[in-house]
Design an enzyme around this catalytic site. Structure first.
Site, short mmCIF file in Angstrom:
data_model
loop_
_atom_site.label_atom_id
_atom_site.label_comp_id
_atom_site.label_asym_id
_atom_site.label_seq_id
_atom_site.Cartn_x
_atom_site.Cartn_y
_atom_site.Cartn_z
N LYS A 1 0.84 -1.47 0.00
CA LYS A 1 0.02 -0.04 0.02
C LYS A 1 0.80 1.25 -0.03
CE LYS A 1 -3.93 -2.34 2.01
NZ LYS A 1 -4.74 -2.79 3.31
N TYR B 1 -5.04 -4.35 -7.29
CA TYR B 1 -4.82 -4.34 -5.76
C TYR B 1 -4.08 -5.88 -5.51
CZ TYR B 1 -5.96 -4.84 -0.83
OH TYR B 1 -5.76 -4.86 0.28
N VAL C 1 -0.28 -8.92 6.04
CA VAL C 1 -0.85 -10.15 6.55
C VAL C 1 0.15 -11.33 6.20
CG1 VAL C 1 -3.22 -9.53 7.12
CG2 VAL C 1 -2.35 -10.34 4.58
O1 DON Z 1 -6.76 -7.12 1.12
C1 DON Z 1 -6.30 -8.08 1.73
O2 DON Z 1 -7.08 -9.05 2.37
C2 DON Z 1 -4.92 -8.46 1.41
N1 DON Z 1 -4.74 -8.82 0.35
C3 DON Z 1 -4.04 -7.67 2.10
C4 DON Z 1 -4.20 -7.24 3.60
C5 DON Z 1 -3.02 -6.98 4.42
O3 DON Z 1 -2.04 -7.14 4.39
C6 DON Z 1 -3.60 -6.18 5.51
N2 DON Z 1 -2.62 -5.98 6.45
N3 DON Z 1 -2.43 -6.44 7.74
#
Ligand code: DON
Length: 310
Positions: free
Chosen positions: A71, A193, A263
């Site tokens: 991001k 995304y 994540v």
């Molecule tokens: O949007 C999502 O679910 C994932 N691709 C990215 C989320 C993420 O890494 C949130 N962070 N802690």
């Protein structure tokens, strides 16, 4: 700050070893099935400085899914492309909500609280999709340039896994589109995304690629201007208030650095005027931040006295 390189390398290894077993306190993200396949006990850390030093321990050269750390890079690209007008479509306030929350978005008429929660990042993905002719390639090229490494790639297995479990991000996108805040078609925005989230990079590559944020927007490796000093300041400000999601307050309280988690278990922390810390360990706490990753950054920041609030 680091006074003796050899001593610091020994200290970093000590910190790393002392944190290792903490990984058992977290849970690997399994809402994206491909992420659950990564061994929970993998762990690495890197400290890179703007004067060219690199210290590492553990699996610091092993690529992992950067997830929401992406991001930051999308935001910089969108700021460079859109200038001030970007801030009419996305806010810069902490959300106090989980990273994938949808609740605020309706109250606030499709304007995401900030660019580093999922709603904001989907909005940024729309800006890239709508303003670059080959936006995914542009993103990958940007990452490769920043890390000075053309081997950086998209993990297609993670990408497919995200795409088939992306209903909540789709919901965020469609809700924003209903308010007129998304230009492109939602499947294209989501593809952008998820591509960004699926980039695989190591701690060493991530730390190196983010040095420009510790150096007022200039990449110290190439002296290239990546963004303006004002935008570098703004990104760091957003990371300080929102980068660790609804744990951002506690992170500022205990560590005191602009930071971002993903994540996949990665955590990056920017030390303005000094360098970047990147840690990685897949098991997450209840906020979606790496248990060991947060602890490693905290221990290193404390050892070196890096808090920006001193
Ligand atoms: O949007 C999502 O679910 C994932 N691709 C990215 C989320 C993420 O890494 C949130 N962070 N802690």
């Amino acid at each position: 700050m680091i006074k003796n390189n050899a001593n610091f390398q020994v200290k970093l290894q000590e910190i790393f070893d002392s944190q290792h077993d903490l990984y058992k306190q977290g849970n690997v993200a399994d809402y994206i099935p491909a992420l659950a396949e990564v061994p929970a006990n993998k762990m690495g850390v890197c400290v890179a400085t703007i004067d060219g030093k690199v210290f590492g321990a553990g699996s610091c050269t092993t690529p992992f899914s950067i997830q929401s750390i992406s991001k930051i890079f999308g935001l910089v690209m969108a700021m460079n492309r859109k200038g001030e007008s970007l801030w009419q479509r996305v806010n810069m306030e902490p959300s106090g909500q989980p990273f994938n929350s949808i609740i605020q978005l309706e109250w606030e008429k499709g304007i995401p609280r900030n660019p580093v929660i999922n709603a904001g990042a989907v909005l940024i993905a729309d800006v890239l999709t709508s303003n670059f002719s080959a936006s995914k390639l542009a993103f990958l090229s940007f990452m490769r340039k920043l890390a000075s490494d053309d081997s950086i790639h998209i993990d297609k297995h993670v990408y497919k896994s995200e795409l088939s479990h992306g209903s909540r991000n789709a919901a965020l996108g469609y809700l924003m589109k209903s308010f007129g805040n998304i230009e492109a078609e939602i499947p294209d925005v989501l593809s952008q995304y998820f591509t960004q989230c699926s980039v695989a990079m190591s701690c060493n590559q991530l730390a190196s690629s983010l040095l420009f944020l510790a150096n007022k927007g200039i990449d110290p490796k190439s002296n290239e201007v990546i963004c303006s000093p004002r935008d570098s300041h703004r990104v760091n400000a957003i990371l300080s208030t929102s980068g660790m999601y609804d744990q951002s307050g506690e992170f500022a309280f205990s560590v005191g650095l602009p930071a971002k988690s993903g994540v996949g278990g990665g955590v990056i922390a920017i030390v303005p005027g000094y360098g970047v810390i990147c840690s990685w360990s897949p098991p997450l706490n209840r906020f979606g931040n790496s248990v060991v990753g947060v602890n490693l950054v905290e221990a290193i920041a404390e050892e070196l006295g890096l808090s920006i609030y001193h």
